[in-house]
Design an enzyme around this catalytic site. Structure first.
Site, PDB file in Angstrom:
ATOM      1  N   LYS A  29      91.151 104.580  64.329  1.00 45.85           N
ATOM      2  CA  LYS A  29      91.389 106.001  64.064  1.00 45.85           C
ATOM      3  C   LYS A  29      90.590 106.504  62.862  1.00 45.85           C
ATOM      4  O   LYS A  29      90.105 107.640  62.876  1.00 45.85           O
ATOM      5  CB  LYS A  29      92.870 106.286  63.854  1.00 45.85           C
ATOM      6  CG  LYS A  29      93.487 105.637  62.624  1.00 45.85           C
ATOM      7  CD  LYS A  29      94.967 105.959  62.521  1.00 45.85           C
ATOM      8  CE  LYS A  29      95.599 105.305  61.316  1.00 45.85           C
ATOM      9  NZ  LYS A  29      95.057 105.768  60.040  1.00 45.85           N
ATOM     10  N   THR A  30      90.433 105.662  61.824  1.00 46.09           N
ATOM     11  CA  THR A  30      89.677 106.107  60.654  1.00 46.09           C
ATOM     12  C   THR A  30      88.225 106.364  61.028  1.00 46.09           C
ATOM     13  O   THR A  30      87.607 107.330  60.564  1.00 46.09           O
ATOM     14  CB  THR A  30      89.763 105.081  59.517  1.00 46.09           C
ATOM     15  OG1 THR A  30      91.143 104.849  59.199  1.00 46.09           O
ATOM     16  CG2 THR A  30      89.045 105.568  58.277  1.00 46.09           C
ATOM     17  N   ASP A 213      95.574 112.767  58.949  1.00 45.57           N
ATOM     18  CA  ASP A 213      95.811 111.373  59.327  1.00 45.57           C
ATOM     19  C   ASP A 213      97.302 111.056  59.197  1.00 45.57           C
ATOM     20  O   ASP A 213      98.012 111.670  58.403  1.00 45.57           O
ATOM     21  CB  ASP A 213      94.990 110.461  58.413  1.00 45.57           C
ATOM     22  CG  ASP A 213      94.942 109.029  58.912  1.00 45.57           C
ATOM     23  OD1 ASP A 213      95.312 108.786  60.077  1.00 45.57           O
ATOM     24  OD2 ASP A 213      94.528 108.148  58.139  1.00 45.57           O
ATOM     25  N   GLU A 214      97.771 110.093  59.986  1.00 46.38           N
ATOM     26  CA  GLU A 214      99.167 109.638  59.941  1.00 46.38           C
ATOM     27  C   GLU A 214     100.133 110.814  60.093  1.00 46.38           C
ATOM     28  O   GLU A 214     101.108 110.958  59.331  1.00 46.38           O
ATOM     29  CB  GLU A 214      99.456 108.885  58.631  1.00 46.38           C
ATOM     30  CG  GLU A 214      98.523 107.718  58.355  1.00 46.38           C
ATOM     31  CD  GLU A 214      98.785 106.498  59.234  1.00 46.38           C
ATOM     32  OE1 GLU A 214      99.575 106.614  60.191  1.00 46.38           O
ATOM     33  OE2 GLU A 214      98.187 105.446  58.967  1.00 46.38           O
ATOM     34  N   GLN A 244     104.566 104.100  65.159  1.00 45.41           N
ATOM     35  CA  GLN A 244     104.480 103.590  63.790  1.00 45.41           C
ATOM     36  C   GLN A 244     105.152 104.536  62.795  1.00 45.41           C
ATOM     37  O   GLN A 244     104.840 104.512  61.600  1.00 45.41           O
ATOM     38  CB  GLN A 244     103.017 103.371  63.397  1.00 45.41           C
ATOM     39  CG  GLN A 244     102.334 102.279  64.207  1.00 45.41           C
ATOM     40  CD  GLN A 244     100.974 101.912  63.644  1.00 45.41           C
ATOM     41  OE1 GLN A 244     100.850 101.278  62.610  1.00 45.41           O
ATOM     42  NE2 GLN A 244      99.926 102.334  64.352  1.00 45.41           N
ATOM     43  N   ARG A 592     100.266  93.675  62.693  1.00 53.69           N
ATOM     44  CA  ARG A 592      99.432  93.328  61.536  1.00 53.69           C
ATOM     45  C   ARG A 592      98.673  92.023  61.801  1.00 53.69           C
ATOM     46  O   ARG A 592      97.706  91.718  61.100  1.00 53.69           O
ATOM     47  CB  ARG A 592     100.270  93.124  60.267  1.00 53.69           C
ATOM     48  CG  ARG A 592     101.098  94.298  59.764  1.00 53.69           C
ATOM     49  CD  ARG A 592     100.342  95.563  59.668  1.00 53.69           C
ATOM     50  NE  ARG A 592     100.534  96.358  60.876  1.00 53.69           N
ATOM     51  CZ  ARG A 592      99.797  97.407  61.204  1.00 53.69           C
ATOM     52  NH1 ARG A 592      98.791  97.771  60.446  1.00 53.69           N
ATOM     53  NH2 ARG A 592     100.038  98.094  62.311  1.00 53.69           N
TER      54      ARG A 592
END
Length: 659
Positions: A29-30, A213-214, A244, A592
């Site tokens: 996504k970044t 973002d987020e 998330q 993770r």
């Protein structure tokens, strides 16, 4: 856009209307945000100065700035805004302060400042739990975008009415001090943008395209800020993952993702489902777990990585046995595979679970880094220096005055300060101004009056210094002239302790390097935005952290401990019949892991002196049987592991004999 997969490319190229990118864990996504910024600029659709990318942590904002700098060479990105929500709010208030009744150079109260004021309003006998509860109620009202008047109008219970009353008094006190708190950095811009159409139009002209973002972590006030800036046309890209969303306890509202579709009927939704981080076995396990939560937009993560090893599930006698197994496994893998310690991470639901792990790691001499220690900005000498900076910039900041005048200690006690506060209130001026008044000083005991007069002289001299010194030089000068360094030397028993604390002040000065042209107040305000988690990175050490703290990180080998009912899911969520966020928390932990994952639980624990039986987490039953291996369930695999360990142990002995 070379190397982007089709959904990523579609997300980058869609620039004419509102867009929601549902980005699964590890889906790049970044990179999509960085490429979209580059595309907007290169295509001529939006100049860099009119683009704002907003995220939640200073660390992620810094990473994004670095990646944009590598992607866009030269001055192509000049004027681009990449910041946190709160940094954007600060910039807004610095520009629009007059419209909100603030004077230039206003201060930002940190949590200690806010607590001190609320405690004073409640009375000095207030117990810590009652103080925390009141602070949380006020913060919750602010995060919902409510003014004191609106909070009172919505109050129903006696507790809510009391909180709204204290909120109003607290806000009036902030106004007297020409200060705002952290929550106001969002609430006040929302208040002005929603009530002043000209102001809103001006900011839509200033920020022509918004990337968030987020987005699943936004609270109600942050979502309203997004809408107020984007306006009805909705030139924005929101990137988020409902799976998330793990911060409801601090006000995050994952339903904001659903609200986008209602508020912007033309919203386009693009899903990023290809994962570039995890093995397929880890992804299939995560998909099976999270499928038990309700979804508006279903996602199925997949990867081109190998299947990898099965997820290990360990049953342990108690937390000490669990910690010993984890430490031994880490030591074995690090030795057998020549893996650096930084490849390993141990995750837990609550910080209390770290104690047994730390002991076990110390016994086998495995270096570790525990996330959540005392952060740099929380160190006493750093907070003292920042209070001096705030007072130099803003004489009306009573909270900064109260800390600075007693740091270092001088002959000004609580009784003197209480008397000075009364005189200041009667004269309608801040305490630092009262301390400059000869008339006020004459009404105090001579020794205290002389000490205050000396203090005022130091502050006045530093204000003059601030006009000619660089920000870094001002911090160093302040440390000396204020007496902070001398006080630290007197407190330290040895030279090493003094040098360590002195180095903290030097590091603070280094943080200010490059801030030429910015006054001390602006620099102190910028530092006030830094998260308490912003501290030095761990080196080659095993990472220990909470599941909440692990979001956005990745490791080759991940151990999740304490996977028991009552711990994960947490007892409170079980009692309330609401475990969806706890399931998302485990999902975050599982994703993770890049290569291998261990989940462990204990059969018993000590509580209040009694031994209690523990049940494995209900979430373990939701994992696909084909992807997991429990202890003793596969004798062939267990035998192979024992043989591998024996061979590694023999090799270690031979190496020792060779030396």
């Amino acid at each position: 856009m070379h190397g982007l997969n089709p959904p990523q490319r579609a997300a980058v190229e869609h620039t004419d209307g509102p867009l929601l990118v549902l980005a699964g864990a590890g889906s790049g996504k970044t990179r999509v945000i960085v490429e979209k910024i580059a595309h907007l600029i290169a295509s001529g659709r939006m100049p860099a100065r009119r683009i704002a990318a907003i995220t939640f942590t200073n660390k992620s904002a810094k990473e994004m700035r670095e990646r944009v700098a590598k992607r866009i060479r030269g001055d192509g990105a000049e004027g681009l805004t990449i910041s946190t929500f709160h940094a954007l709010g600060l910039r807004f208030l610095q520009i629009e302060h007059a419209k909100l009744g603030l004077r230039r150079g206003f201060s930002i109260f940190d949590s200690d400042d806010s607590a001190a004021q609320i405690k004073d309003l409640l009375g000095t006998g207030t117990k810590p739990d009652a103080l925390d509860a009141m602070r949380n109620l006020i913060s919750r009202a602010k995060n919902a975008g409510l003014s004191p008047e609106q909070a009172m109008a919505e109050a129903r219970t006696a507790r809510e009415i009391e909180a709204a009353t204290v909120y109003a008094l607290y806000q009036a006190r902030l106004g007297t001090f020409n200060a705002v708190d952290f929550d106001d950095l969002i609430r006040l811009p929302v208040q002005l943008l929603e009530s002043d159409e000209d102001c809103a139009l001006g900011w839509r002209e200033r920020i022509g395209y918004l990337l968030v973002d987020e987005c699943q972590d936004t609270n109600d006030a942050q979502y309203r800020l997004l809408k107020a800036i984007a306006g009805p046309r909705g030139l924005f890209t929101c990137v988020g993952d409902d799976d998330q969303s793990i911060y409801a306890w601090r006000g995050a509202n994952p339903d904001n993702l659903l609200s986008l579709g209602t508020d912007y009927p033309d919203l386009r939704v693009i899903k990023l489902e290809q994962n570039y981080r995890c093995s397929n076995r880890v992804l299939r396990t995560a998909n099976a777990l999270i499928a038990n939560n309700p979804h508006t937009h279903l996602k199925t993560l997949w990867s081109e990585q190998a299947d990898g090893e099965r997820i290990r599930i360990w049953e342990c006698r108690d937390s000490a046995h669990e910690a010993e197994k984890v430490a031994a496994e880490i030591q074995f893998i690090a030795t057998a595979r020549q893996a650096p310690w930084s490849d390993f991470c141990i995750l837990f639901r609550g910080n209390f679970q770290s104690r047994a792990l730390e002991k076990a790691l110390q016994l086998v001499r495995v270096p570790y880094h525990l996330t959540g220690g005392t952060a740099f900005l929380e160190r006493g000498e750093v907070k003292d220096a920042l209070s001096w900076l705030r007072l130099i910039a803003n004489p009306d900041d009573d909270a900064a005055f109260l800390r600075a005048v007693t740091s270092p200690k001088r002959e000004v006690g609580a009784t003197t300060l209480s008397r000075l506060g009364e005189l200041a209130q009667r004269a309608g001026m801040p305490m630092s101004r009262a301390a400059e008044s000869v008339g006020a000083l004459k009404q105090l005991p001579p020794r205290a009056g002389n000490a205050l007069d000396n203090f005022v002289g130091i502050v006045r001299g530093l204000r003059n210094d601030a006009r000619r010194l660089t920000p870094a030089e001002l911090v160093r000068t302040l440390a000396d002239k204020s007496g902070l360094l001398a006080s630290i030397r007197a407190q330290c028993k040895d030279e090493a302790g003094f040098q360590r604390r002195k180095a903290n002040l030097e590091e603070l000065a280094d943080w200010f390097d490059g801030g030429k042209g910015a006054g001390p107040g602006e620099l102190a305000a910028q530092l006030a935005l830094l998260s308490h988690a912003d501290k030095g990175e761990a080196g080659n050490q095993v990472r220990l952290m909470s599941l909440h703290g692990a979001k956005g990180l990745e490791f080759r080998y991940v151990f999740i401990v304490g996977v028991e009912d009552g711990t994960l899911p947490h007892e409170a969520s079980i009692d309330e019949g609401s475990i969806e966020e706890e399931r998302r928390l485990l999902y975050v932990g599982i994703t993770r892991a890049k290569e291998q994952l261990w989940l462990s639980y204990s059969k018993k624990a000590q509580k209040w002196g009694d031994t209690i039986r523990l049940k494995p987490s209900r979430f373990l039953d939701e994992l696909p049987a084909a992807e997991i291996q429990r202890d003793g369930a596969d004798p062939v695999a267990d035998a192979a592991r024992k043989q591998e360990r024996a061979a590694a142990g023999l090799a270690a002995i031979r190496a020792l004999l060779d030396e």
